[in-house]
Design an enzyme around this catalytic site. Structure first.
Site, PDB file in Angstrom:
ATOM      1  N   ASP A  50       0.840  -1.198   0.000  1.00  0.00           N
ATOM      2  CA  ASP A  50       0.000   0.000   0.000  1.00  0.00           C
ATOM      3  C   ASP A  50       0.878   1.252   0.000  1.00  0.00           C
ATOM      4  O   ASP A  50       1.967   1.243   0.583  1.00  0.00           O
ATOM      5  CB  ASP A  50      -0.903  -0.030   1.249  1.00  0.00           C
ATOM      6  CG  ASP A  50      -2.021   0.999   1.163  1.00  0.00           C
ATOM      7  OD1 ASP A  50      -2.319   1.491   0.053  1.00  0.00           O
ATOM      8  OD2 ASP A  50      -2.604   1.312   2.220  1.00  0.00           O
ATOM      9  N   HIS A  67       2.247   3.673  -9.190  1.00  0.00           N
ATOM     10  CA  HIS A  67       2.108   2.245  -9.481  1.00  0.00           C
ATOM     11  C   HIS A  67       3.330   1.733 -10.265  1.00  0.00           C
ATOM     12  O   HIS A  67       3.775   0.605 -10.048  1.00  0.00           O
ATOM     13  CB  HIS A  67       0.816   1.971 -10.254  1.00  0.00           C
ATOM     14  CG  HIS A  67      -0.429   2.255  -9.441  1.00  0.00           C
ATOM     15  ND1 HIS A  67      -0.579   1.823  -8.143  1.00  0.00           N
ATOM     16  CD2 HIS A  67      -1.574   2.936  -9.744  1.00  0.00           C
ATOM     17  CE1 HIS A  67      -1.762   2.219  -7.686  1.00  0.00           C
ATOM     18  NE2 HIS A  67      -2.380   2.900  -8.632  1.00  0.00           N
ATOM     19  N   LEU A 124      11.526 -20.419  -4.460  1.00  0.00           N
ATOM     20  CA  LEU A 124      10.472 -19.571  -3.871  1.00  0.00           C
ATOM     21  C   LEU A 124       9.106 -19.853  -4.507  1.00  0.00           C
ATOM     22  O   LEU A 124       8.977 -19.908  -5.729  1.00  0.00           O
ATOM     23  CB  LEU A 124      10.849 -18.096  -4.115  1.00  0.00           C
ATOM     24  CG  LEU A 124       9.797 -17.061  -3.705  1.00  0.00           C
ATOM     25  CD1 LEU A 124       9.692 -16.961  -2.177  1.00  0.00           C
ATOM     26  CD2 LEU A 124      10.131 -15.691  -4.299  1.00  0.00           C
TER      27      LEU A 124
HETATM   28  C1  FPP Z   1      -1.938   0.261  -3.283  1.00  0.00           C
HETATM   29  O1  FPP Z   1      -1.517   1.572  -3.471  1.00  0.00           O
HETATM   30  C2  FPP Z   1      -1.518  -0.641  -4.317  1.00  0.00           C
HETATM   31  C3  FPP Z   1      -2.354  -1.248  -5.243  1.00  0.00           C
HETATM   32  C4  FPP Z   1      -3.789  -1.021  -5.338  1.00  0.00           C
HETATM   33  C5  FPP Z   1      -1.890  -2.174  -6.215  1.00  0.00           C
HETATM   34  C6  FPP Z   1      -0.568  -2.825  -5.960  1.00  0.00           C
HETATM   35  C7  FPP Z   1       0.095  -2.820  -7.267  1.00  0.00           C
HETATM   36  C8  FPP Z   1       1.403  -2.702  -7.471  1.00  0.00           C
HETATM   37  C9  FPP Z   1       2.389  -2.651  -6.372  1.00  0.00           C
HETATM   38  C10 FPP Z   1       1.938  -2.590  -8.840  1.00  0.00           C
HETATM   39  C11 FPP Z   1       1.668  -3.742  -9.753  1.00  0.00           C
HETATM   40  C12 FPP Z   1       2.068  -5.070  -9.215  1.00  0.00           C
HETATM   41  C13 FPP Z   1       2.544  -6.102  -9.937  1.00  0.00           C
HETATM   42  C14 FPP Z   1       2.665  -7.419  -9.329  1.00  0.00           C
HETATM   43  C15 FPP Z   1       2.951  -5.978 -11.346  1.00  0.00           C
HETATM   44  P1  FPP Z   1      -2.616   2.703  -3.440  1.00  0.00           P
HETATM   45  O2  FPP Z   1      -2.891   3.116  -4.822  1.00  0.00           O
HETATM   46  O3  FPP Z   1      -3.824   2.229  -2.672  1.00  0.00           O
HETATM   47  O4  FPP Z   1      -1.862   3.805  -2.634  1.00  0.00           O
HETATM   48  P2  FPP Z   1      -2.513   4.942  -1.720  1.00  0.00           P
HETATM   49  O5  FPP Z   1      -3.187   4.227  -0.562  1.00  0.00           O
HETATM   50  O6  FPP Z   1      -1.327   5.740  -1.290  1.00  0.00           O
HETATM   51  O7  FPP Z   1      -3.469   5.705  -2.584  1.00  0.00           O
END
Ligand code: FPP
Length: 246
Positions: A20, A37, A131
């Site tokens: 997150d 992202h 893994l």
């Molecule tokens: C949360 O950050 C993250 C996500 C909703 C998606 C997780 C995705 C990635 C780490 C990138 C893609 C992954 C792979 C495996 C290719 P948020 O957008 O909720 O952050 P915020 O809470 O600060 O708004």
């Protein structure tokens, strides 16, 4: 990459991570959320490599929740584009580094080409013995638990299952994680202190580490510190510590 001086015996068997903070990482830099992202994918690569290097057995990453479809369509499209490029560009490295990659979650809503890439990645890494890397993709724990209950109820209605045989162990065999040990440690980056519908059944005895670090800033060093700090904690699974028994 040299193997870090972490003893395998000190490692949790299964670490699961709620990644997150991508959006806030971008906002702090006056960048669009999409940039957060993109940086988040780099962090995924570096943490997967660190997990391989220290000899971790199981790593599960919460990549996309079943609730994430409610985000603005542009953001969902961008995330899907990142999954496409990740599976296109990184599976060769996973094959080479003996990683077994799998997906848990609902497979019916993903775009057909993403599904093909996922199935291809799973097939190409199926015989690997290093893994176990699991991506929770279109995953929601309540949906997973409800599906398990539904399947058992259907089997009972057909006379194929005696409800009195439903124990926690039997129930767990109907979850998507049936061939993984429960997570010993769940890490959430980004400062929030909740599980957000991630591995709710499996986390019954997990240690929880809530870190303020935003996901794109989560480094190899902090990952290794976090998993080794876990080794110092004592887990009792509801019992008492041996030295407390008089
Ligand atoms: C949360 O950050 C993250 C996500 C909703 C998606 C997780 C995705 C990635 C780490 C990138 C893609 C992954 C792979 C495996 C290719 P948020 O957008 O909720 O952050 P915020 O809470 O600060 O708004």
């Amino acid at each position: 990459m040299p193997r870090s001086n972490v003893s395998i015996a000190d490692l949790p068997r299964h670490v699961a991570i709620i990644m997150d903070g991508n959006g806030r990482w971008a906002r702090k830099r006056h960048l669009p959320r999409a940039a957060g992202h993109v940086a988040g994918v780099s962090a995924v690569r570096s943490i997967v490599r660190a997990a391989i290097d220290v000899g971790l057995e199981n790593l599960t990453l919460y990549a996309f929740s079943s609730e994430n479809w409610k985000r603005p369509q542009l953001e969902v499209n961008h995330l899907m584009g990142l999954f496409r490029s990740y599976f296109r560009e990184d599976v060769d490295e996973l094959v080479e580094r003996n990683v077994r990659m799998r997906i848990i979650g609902n497979r019916s809503r993903a775009a057909p080409d993403i599904l093909v890439m996922i199935e291809d990645g799973e097939a190409r890494t199926a015989r690997n013995t290093g893994l176990n890397l699991t991506f929770a993709f279109d995953y929601g724990a309540q949906e997973e638990i409800a599906a398990a209950a539904r399947n058992m109820a259907l089997a009972a209605a057909r006379g194929q299952l005696d409800p009195s045989n439903i124990t926690p162990e039997f129930f767990a065999l109907h979850l998507s994680t049936r061939d993984l040990p429960d997570p010993d440690l769940i890490v959430r980056t980004g400062g929030e202190r909740r599980l957000s519908n991630f591995l709710l059944w499996q986390s019954a005895y997990a240690e929880l580490a809530f870190l303020d670090t935003l996901w794109p800033d989560f480094s190899r060093a902090e990952f290794i510190d976090t998993v080794t700090a876990y080794a110092q904690r004592e887990r009792r699974f509801g019992a008492v510590a041996p030295e407390a028994v008089a």
